[in-house]
Design an enzyme around this catalytic site. Structure first.
Site, PDB file in Angstrom:
ATOM      1  N   PHE A   1      -5.247 -40.740  39.959  1.00  0.00           N
ATOM      2  CA  PHE A   1      -5.136 -39.479  39.945  1.00  0.00           C
ATOM      3  C   PHE A   1      -3.600 -38.933  39.930  1.00  0.00           C
ATOM      4  O   PHE A   1      -3.301 -37.835  39.210  1.00  0.00           O
ATOM      5  CB  PHE A   1      -5.546 -38.728  41.249  1.00  0.00           C
ATOM      6  CG  PHE A   1      -6.846 -39.129  41.698  1.00  0.00           C
ATOM      7  CD1 PHE A   1      -7.892 -39.075  40.493  1.00  0.00           C
ATOM      8  CD2 PHE A   1      -7.410 -39.321  42.777  1.00  0.00           C
ATOM      9  CE1 PHE A   1      -9.116 -39.265  40.723  1.00  0.00           C
ATOM     10  CE2 PHE A   1      -8.742 -39.815  42.944  1.00  0.00           C
ATOM     11  CZ  PHE A   1      -9.364 -39.780  41.860  1.00  0.00           C
TER      12      PHE A   1
ATOM     13  N   ARG B   1      -0.980 -50.665  50.742  1.00  0.00           N
ATOM     14  CA  ARG B   1      -0.917 -49.305  51.025  1.00  0.00           C
ATOM     15  C   ARG B   1      -0.797 -49.071  52.473  1.00  0.00           C
ATOM     16  O   ARG B   1      -0.327 -48.034  53.125  1.00  0.00           O
ATOM     17  CB  ARG B   1      -2.688 -48.898  50.900  1.00  0.00           C
ATOM     18  CG  ARG B   1      -3.515 -49.634  51.238  1.00  0.00           C
ATOM     19  CD  ARG B   1      -5.061 -48.893  51.128  1.00  0.00           C
ATOM     20  NE  ARG B   1      -6.105 -49.734  51.843  1.00  0.00           N
ATOM     21  CZ  ARG B   1      -7.104 -49.023  52.057  1.00  0.00           C
ATOM     22  NH1 ARG B   1      -7.650 -47.828  52.049  1.00  0.00           N
ATOM     23  NH2 ARG B   1      -8.065 -50.042  52.548  1.00  0.00           N
TER      24      ARG B   1
ATOM     25  N   HIS C   1      -4.415 -47.889  45.418  1.00  0.00           N
ATOM     26  CA  HIS C   1      -5.603 -48.020  44.811  1.00  0.00           C
ATOM     27  C   HIS C   1      -5.236 -48.116  43.314  1.00  0.00           C
ATOM     28  O   HIS C   1      -6.029 -47.817  42.709  1.00  0.00           O
ATOM     29  CB  HIS C   1      -6.549 -46.823  45.109  1.00  0.00           C
ATOM     30  CG  HIS C   1      -6.815 -46.816  46.729  1.00  0.00           C
ATOM     31  ND1 HIS C   1      -6.035 -46.446  47.681  1.00  0.00           N
ATOM     32  CD2 HIS C   1      -8.102 -47.117  47.259  1.00  0.00           C
ATOM     33  CE1 HIS C   1      -6.602 -46.493  48.920  1.00  0.00           C
ATOM     34  NE2 HIS C   1      -8.164 -46.998  48.586  1.00  0.00           N
TER      35      HIS C   1
ATOM     36  N   ARG D   1      -5.048 -51.618  47.300  1.00  0.00           N
ATOM     37  CA  ARG D   1      -6.156 -51.538  48.472  1.00  0.00           C
ATOM     38  C   ARG D   1      -6.493 -52.969  49.092  1.00  0.00           C
ATOM     39  O   ARG D   1      -6.629 -52.836  50.270  1.00  0.00           O
ATOM     40  CB  ARG D   1      -7.491 -50.991  47.898  1.00  0.00           C
ATOM     41  CG  ARG D   1      -8.501 -50.791  48.588  1.00  0.00           C
ATOM     42  CD  ARG D   1      -9.828 -50.493  48.141  1.00  0.00           C
ATOM     43  NE  ARG D   1     -10.802 -50.288  48.998  1.00  0.00           N
ATOM     44  CZ  ARG D   1     -12.170 -50.030  48.632  1.00  0.00           C
ATOM     45  NH1 ARG D   1     -12.482 -49.949  47.351  1.00  0.00           N
ATOM     46  NH2 ARG D   1     -13.070 -49.838  49.429  1.00  0.00           N
TER      47      ARG D   1
ATOM     48  N   ASP E   1     -15.272 -49.172  43.799  1.00  0.00           N
ATOM     49  CA  ASP E   1     -15.103 -47.707  43.174  1.00  0.00           C
ATOM     50  C   ASP E   1     -15.434 -47.679  41.635  1.00  0.00           C
ATOM     51  O   ASP E   1     -15.552 -46.697  41.200  1.00  0.00           O
ATOM     52  CB  ASP E   1     -13.649 -47.076  43.754  1.00  0.00           C
ATOM     53  CG  ASP E   1     -13.669 -46.644  45.136  1.00  0.00           C
ATOM     54  OD1 ASP E   1     -14.819 -46.823  45.850  1.00  0.00           O
ATOM     55  OD2 ASP E   1     -12.618 -46.310  45.589  1.00  0.00           O
TER      56      ASP E   1
ATOM     57  N   GLU F   1      -4.693 -32.625  42.681  1.00  0.00           N
ATOM     58  CA  GLU F   1      -3.517 -33.648  42.398  1.00  0.00           C
ATOM     59  C   GLU F   1      -2.655 -32.915  41.506  1.00  0.00           C
ATOM     60  O   GLU F   1      -1.385 -33.439  41.757  1.00  0.00           O
ATOM     61  CB  GLU F   1      -4.086 -35.030  41.884  1.00  0.00           C
ATOM     62  CG  GLU F   1      -4.805 -35.758  42.777  1.00  0.00           C
ATOM     63  CD  GLU F   1      -6.516 -35.350  42.915  1.00  0.00           C
ATOM     64  OE1 GLU F   1      -7.178 -35.841  43.690  1.00  0.00           O
ATOM     65  OE2 GLU F   1      -6.923 -34.443  42.214  1.00  0.00           O
TER      66      GLU F   1
END
Length: 313
Positions: free
Chosen positions: A83, A10, A109, A167, A117, A58
């Protein structure tokens, strides 16, 4: 011996956007209130007039990107994979894929390495979803070098591209001489007893597993498939013919991802036994990324044990 450098792809995405932005005035970046996490904030700082925050919306993000693409600009629509591929699937399919617009989707991610998460954000289904969209190119880079090259290649081609980034910081396995080509797999190591076909962060894990297997006298070919669609069927058929067995490894569901794509190709052109290693039709869970990779058997040791079991059968 110096420690292997590790960089999250990322971060590579953010840096590549800035470099491309310096070269091309038609490149714009969109985000969904996640610029710090997706690393598009670096582009925002460098080119504030070409950065658009669409907020936590999104689906609208994808629609805006589609509209911008019709003006001749090249938009990179950025948000978490959950998303981009999940929440906004209908807009990606109908507003971007159906008219075959020149939108690049930067999905960060991805996979279980999102870590703490948890299951709601650990998208292990995105490759499967994007594979169903006609004309969608899917790229899942293995390291910093490949990620930056992939962003540039995505910009240079015409049509929708889904770029998958992680990530977790991963080892840099390629050097400055690396040549990236969309749709072409890369053989990293030769071997005669079986082939491990890996993608994304699992490429470095596959190399670790190969080291362990070769201590047992098992000669392993390693192939990095960075472009899952279009798939390099030629390199897979050659490996199947020469090694006789294939193991696929991915930080994604075993349903619909790299393993499925490889099985579909080989079942038609060179049927051989295939073992798919990935997330086995379950949701992820909250926890440190490295521990989750280990628990789900996607580290070098886990892959080694799965391959030994496969060979034993």
């Amino acid at each position: 011996m110096s420690e292997v450098k590790k960089i999250a792809t990322r971060a590579s995405y953010g840096e590549a956007l800035v470099e491309l932005g310096k070269e091309h005035d038609d490149l714009v970046v969109l985000d969904a209130d996640l610029a710090a996490a997706t690393k598009t904030g670096t582009f925002k700082k460098a080119f504030p007039d070409r950065f658009f925050d669409c907020g936590i919306a999104e689906s609208n993000l994808m629609g805006v990107a589609a509209g911008i693409a019709t003006t001749g600009m090249v938009p990179f629509a950025s948000t978490f994979a959950m998303f981009a591929a999940g929440r906004a699937f209908e807009q990606v399919r109908n507003s971007i894929g159906y008219p075959h617009l020149n939108v690049k989707i930067g999905a960060t991610h991805a996979g279980i390495s999102v870590g703490e998460d948890g299951a709601t954000h650990q998208c292990n289904e995105d490759i499967a979803l994007m594979r169903t969209i006609p004309g969608m190119t899917i790229i899942n880079p293995a390291d910093d070098v490949e990620a930056k090259a992939a962003v540039r290649a995505a910009y240079e081609m015409d049509g929708p591209v889904y770029l998958r980034f992680g990530r977790l910081a991963v080892p840099v396995i390629n050097d400055e001489n690396y040549k990236f080509e969309i749709g072409k797999g890369v053989q990293l190591r030769d071997g005669k007893d079986l082939t491990i076909v890996a993608t994304g962060l699992c490429v470095s894990s596959a190399l670790d597993a190969a080291d362990l297997l070769e201590k047992d006298g098992i000669s392993v070919r390693i192939i990095n498939i960075h472009t899952i669609k279009p798939l390099d069927e030629d390199i897979l058929v050659k490996a199947a013919k020469e090694t006789g067995k294939i193991v696929t490894v991915e930080e994604h569901s075993v349903i619909g991802g790299l393993g499925a794509a490889v099985c579909e190709a080989l079942s038609e052109k060179m049927p051989v036994p295939v073992k798919r290693i990935g997330v086995n039709d379950v949701y992820g869970e909250s926890g440190p990324a490295a521990k989750l990779i280990e628990k789900y058997g996607l580290d070098g040791k886990g892959i080694y044990e799965s391959v030994k079991e496969f060979l034993g059968k």
